[in-house]
Every structure is written in C-alpha cells, then in structure tokens.
Design an enzyme around this catalytic site. Sequence first.
Site, PDB file in Angstrom:
ATOM      1  N   HIS A  89       0.800  -1.231   0.000  1.00 46.27           N
ATOM      2  CA  HIS A  89       0.000   0.000   0.000  1.00 46.27           C
ATOM      3  C   HIS A  89       0.828   1.274   0.000  1.00 46.27           C
ATOM      4  O   HIS A  89       0.273   2.361  -0.080  1.00 46.27           O
ATOM      5  CB  HIS A  89      -0.974   0.017   1.180  1.00 46.27           C
ATOM      6  CG  HIS A  89      -0.300   0.292   2.500  1.00 46.27           C
ATOM      7  ND1 HIS A  89       0.459  -0.659   3.137  1.00 46.27           N
ATOM      8  CD2 HIS A  89      -0.262   1.401   3.267  1.00 46.27           C
ATOM      9  CE1 HIS A  89       0.925  -0.139   4.265  1.00 46.27           C
ATOM     10  NE2 HIS A  89       0.509   1.106   4.362  1.00 46.27           N
TER      11      HIS A  89
HETATM   12  C1  UD1 Z   1      -2.678   4.963   6.321  1.00 44.51           C
HETATM   13  C2  UD1 Z   1      -1.405   5.349   7.082  1.00 44.51           C
HETATM   14  C3  UD1 Z   1      -0.365   4.246   6.938  1.00 44.51           C
HETATM   15  C4  UD1 Z   1      -0.926   2.897   7.350  1.00 44.51           C
HETATM   16  C5  UD1 Z   1      -2.169   2.625   6.501  1.00 44.51           C
HETATM   17  C6  UD1 Z   1      -2.786   1.282   6.843  1.00 44.51           C
HETATM   18  C7  UD1 Z   1      -0.971   7.763   7.099  1.00 44.51           C
HETATM   19  C8  UD1 Z   1      -0.117   8.825   6.568  1.00 44.51           C
HETATM   20  N1  UD1 Z   1      -0.821   6.553   6.549  1.00 44.51           N
HETATM   21  O1  UD1 Z   1      -2.361   4.955   4.942  1.00 44.51           O
HETATM   22  O2  UD1 Z   1       0.715   4.543   7.791  1.00 44.51           O
HETATM   23  O3  UD1 Z   1       0.036   1.889   7.137  1.00 44.51           O
HETATM   24  O4  UD1 Z   1      -3.112   3.677   6.760  1.00 44.51           O
HETATM   25  O5  UD1 Z   1      -3.931   1.074   6.137  1.00 44.51           O
HETATM   26  O6  UD1 Z   1      -1.733   7.999   7.998  1.00 44.51           O
HETATM   27  N2  UD1 Z   1      -9.736   4.706   2.084  1.00 44.51           N
HETATM   28  C9  UD1 Z   1     -10.902   3.991   1.921  1.00 44.51           C
HETATM   29  N3  UD1 Z   1     -11.513   3.517   3.052  1.00 44.51           N
HETATM   30  C10 UD1 Z   1     -11.003   3.702   4.295  1.00 44.51           C
HETATM   31  C11 UD1 Z   1      -9.811   4.439   4.428  1.00 44.51           C
HETATM   32  C12 UD1 Z   1      -9.183   4.911   3.317  1.00 44.51           C
HETATM   33  O7  UD1 Z   1     -11.387   3.796   0.824  1.00 44.51           O
HETATM   34  O8  UD1 Z   1     -11.611   3.250   5.264  1.00 44.51           O
HETATM   35  C13 UD1 Z   1      -9.049   5.224   0.881  1.00 44.51           C
HETATM   36  C14 UD1 Z   1      -8.896   6.736   0.960  1.00 44.51           C
HETATM   37  O9  UD1 Z   1      -9.952   7.363   0.354  1.00 44.51           O
HETATM   38  C15 UD1 Z   1      -7.597   6.981   0.257  1.00 44.51           C
HETATM   39  C16 UD1 Z   1      -6.829   5.706   0.455  1.00 44.51           C
HETATM   40  O10 UD1 Z   1      -7.737   4.708   0.865  1.00 44.51           O
HETATM   41  O11 UD1 Z   1      -7.787   7.188  -1.102  1.00 44.51           O
HETATM   42  C17 UD1 Z   1      -5.739   5.885   1.446  1.00 44.51           C
HETATM   43  O12 UD1 Z   1      -6.236   6.187   2.758  1.00 44.51           O
HETATM   44  P1  UD1 Z   1      -5.419   7.139   3.780  1.00 44.51           P
HETATM   45  O13 UD1 Z   1      -6.091   7.144   5.104  1.00 44.51           O
HETATM   46  O14 UD1 Z   1      -5.157   8.430   3.140  1.00 44.51           O
HETATM   47  O15 UD1 Z   1      -3.999   6.492   3.954  1.00 44.51           O
HETATM   48  P2  UD1 Z   1      -3.500   4.975   3.845  1.00 44.51           P
HETATM   49  O16 UD1 Z   1      -2.817   4.806   2.533  1.00 44.51           O
HETATM   50  O17 UD1 Z   1      -4.589   4.027   4.211  1.00 44.51           O
END
Ligand code: UD1
Length: 365
Positions: free
Chosen positions: A211
């Site tokens: 990821h």
């Molecule tokens: C975050 C953490 C990372 C951790 C990871 C585990 C930060 C900077 N990064 O990264 O350290 O290892 O979580 O998962 O905080 N999204 C969904 N549903 C959700 C949550 C997110 O669809 O429930 C989508 C968001 O819209 C976004 C992407 O997933 O496009 C990434 O989510 P985001 O919370 O920005 O960071 P992660 O890459 O999940």
Amino acid sequence: MTRTIDIIAGARPNFMKIAPIIRALDARAQAGGPLAYRLVHTGQHYDPKMSGEFFEQLGIPEPHVNLEVGSGTQAEQTGAIMTRYEKLLTEKRSDLCLVVGDVTSTMACAIAAQKLCIPVAHVEAGIRSGDWTMPEEINRIVTDSITNYFFTTSVAAGRNLQKTGVSEGRIFFVGNTMIDTLLSNMEKLRAPSFWSELGLTERNYFVATLHRPANVDNADNLARLLKAIGESARGLPVVFPVHPRTAKNIAKLGGLPSNLKMVEPQAYLEFNYLVRHAKAVITDSGGITEETTVMNVPCMTLRDSTERPETVEIGTNELLGIDPAAVPPAMARVFDGAWKKGRIPEKWDGATGKRIVAALETLLA
Ligand code: UD1
C-alpha cells in the site's frame, strides 16, 4: 482524583495498538485505579473492513467520539482532524492525549493537544526510517518533537530520541502493544472463508500486502511487482488482500498471474491466521514485519529502509528494496529452506499495555 486520558485512534494499524492499553485501563479502573479514558476515533479510516471489524474482533469499545474526517490529502486530513479535535478539547478538556503509531491522526491530535497545553504521550515513539518521502516519517518526527512522555518498543528507539535531546527520564521502554494484541489473540485466529475455495494448506501459499505510495501509485510499477511476486511463487497461491489505495490502481491492470489471488482487506483474526500459516510474507508494511518476527514466518519487505531494525537484526525480516528483480532470488531462498530463523525482541512479551498504564498512573498522580 480521577484523571482522564484521550486515546486517539484513526487508521487500521492504530486499532491493535490501543486495544491492550484500553484493556489495561479497564482492569485498573475496576480495581479502583485513578485513570479514566475518552476514546476518540478520528474517522481517517472509516470502511467497516478497515475499522469497524477491528473494533469488534479486538473487543475495543465504541468510541466516545468520532471526528468523522474521512478521506483527503495529507494536509486536508491533518487540518480537519486538528480543527475537530481542538473543538472537542475546548468543549471538554482531558488531562493527557495519548497517541499511537505514525499515521496522520497521530500527528494532528498531538499538535492540537499540545497547543492547548495538554501533555502528549506517544506509544511507539522514537522509531525512524530516515526516509522523508514517507508521510509516516514526517508524522513520527513532528509528533516526537512535541511529545512529553515517550513509550518505546526498543532500546534503539530510545537512543534515537536521546540524540534529539530528549532526557532519559521521559523515555519508557515498555515493549510493543501490537504484539500484546497478537499474543492475546493467537488462539482465536481463524481461517478466512476462502481458505478451502483457494485450496490453501499450511506453508503452501504466500501472503502479499502492498500500500506504500512508492509501490502502488504508479500502475506500471505495481504491475511489475505483482508479476514478479506471482511468477516466482512456483504456482503456489499468493493471497493478496487489496488495500483501498492499491485497489484504485489494480483496476487499471491486466495480465496478472493467475495464482495471484486478490481478496478484500482482511479482518484481524483472518489476516493473522493467513500470516501464521504462510510459507512467507511479502509486504511493504511496518507492523506486519513485527508480527512475522513473532510468528517466525519469513518476511520480504519491499522497501529500502525500515524504522523497525530489530525485525531485520533479530527477526525474520529482510529488506529487498523496491526493484521487482529482487523478488525471485529471495523467493528461491524461501523455497530452498534457507531463510534465517528469528528470535523475539526484548519486552515483546504481551505485558506492554500494563506497563504503559502503570507508568501513566505515576505520571498523572
Ligand atoms: C494509512 C497510514 C499508513 C498505514 C495505513 C494502513 C498515514 C499517513 N498513513 O495509509 O501509515 O500503514 O493507513 O492502512 O496515515 N480509504 C478507503 N476507506 C477507508 C480508508 C481509506 O477507501 O476506510 C481510501 C482513501 O480514500 C484513500 C486511500 O484509501 O484514497 C488511502 O487512505 P489514507 O487514510 O489516506 O492512507 P492509507 O494509505 O490508508
């Protein structure tokens, strides 16, 4: 006098870190201990697969407050969490803000609390990858620069903090709360529903997770990595729970090896069952390298650096870098039975939550 701690959780890897702290706080409260808590979910992760299922499986109570910030850029999320948490603190102060790990919620809540002169405790403080291209590294540095009490997973983390001028008296080497959660759930781990359907048997499949932006945001690069992983698995299934961030790019890819089995993000008990019985794990996560170390499962990390050096020096983890060409020779060593055996790092013993609560009782007395 009862003192109230805010416990902050925002994203998936936070949930296994807060569970044992909450359990220890509840146990002490029942025995007449002096600390109460308010559980604050920022809403950074909101899908049931990324959040709700973890609360249920790990026995974490419903959050007292959900800030419901949802998705956004790093700055948007940081700003929204700070604004909403500041409002909460202004309406009802707490005596301490406890943050865990290195996600955006960790940093944002630490800033909001400290600016209102509420002391901050950071669990998993002091770890450093040295790689400023990772948002988590920025979050660690900023959080630790305004933390009062540092709870560390290793002696090395404490040393990193001392190098930045933190006095020894503020550093508490307590061990690893994520491992408390793993050890207390080891007997409850259970096979996911697709176990038989995919023909999985012990040590006859791999688990992959990806990821990090460096690995998944460029579709060509992601395709090359997935091909290298699938093709070097010698026909064995590679179970690949797809993170929402990765899913956005996977949709654009074609021609992936048929033994690559894409599944939804897994809940805690199913994911760690898969890891425990796998031949090896290929990942770019940090937390998973700690879990594979404790379960003595070979782990190949697709990153150039790690903030958890003990998983490499003591555990089963090896850094392969992000070049897909590094995957086949490493997989060959797994097939040859030539992977190193790991040991368990100091104080990763299941009692970290209790140590943290004991220290907090003294600090807030
Ligand atoms: C975050 C953490 C990372 C951790 C990871 C585990 C930060 C900077 N990064 O990264 O350290 O290892 O979580 O998962 O905080 N999204 C969904 N549903 C959700 C949550 C997110 O669809 O429930 C989508 C968001 O819209 C976004 C992407 O997933 O496009 C990434 O989510 P985001 O919370 O920005 O960071 P992660 O890459 O999940």
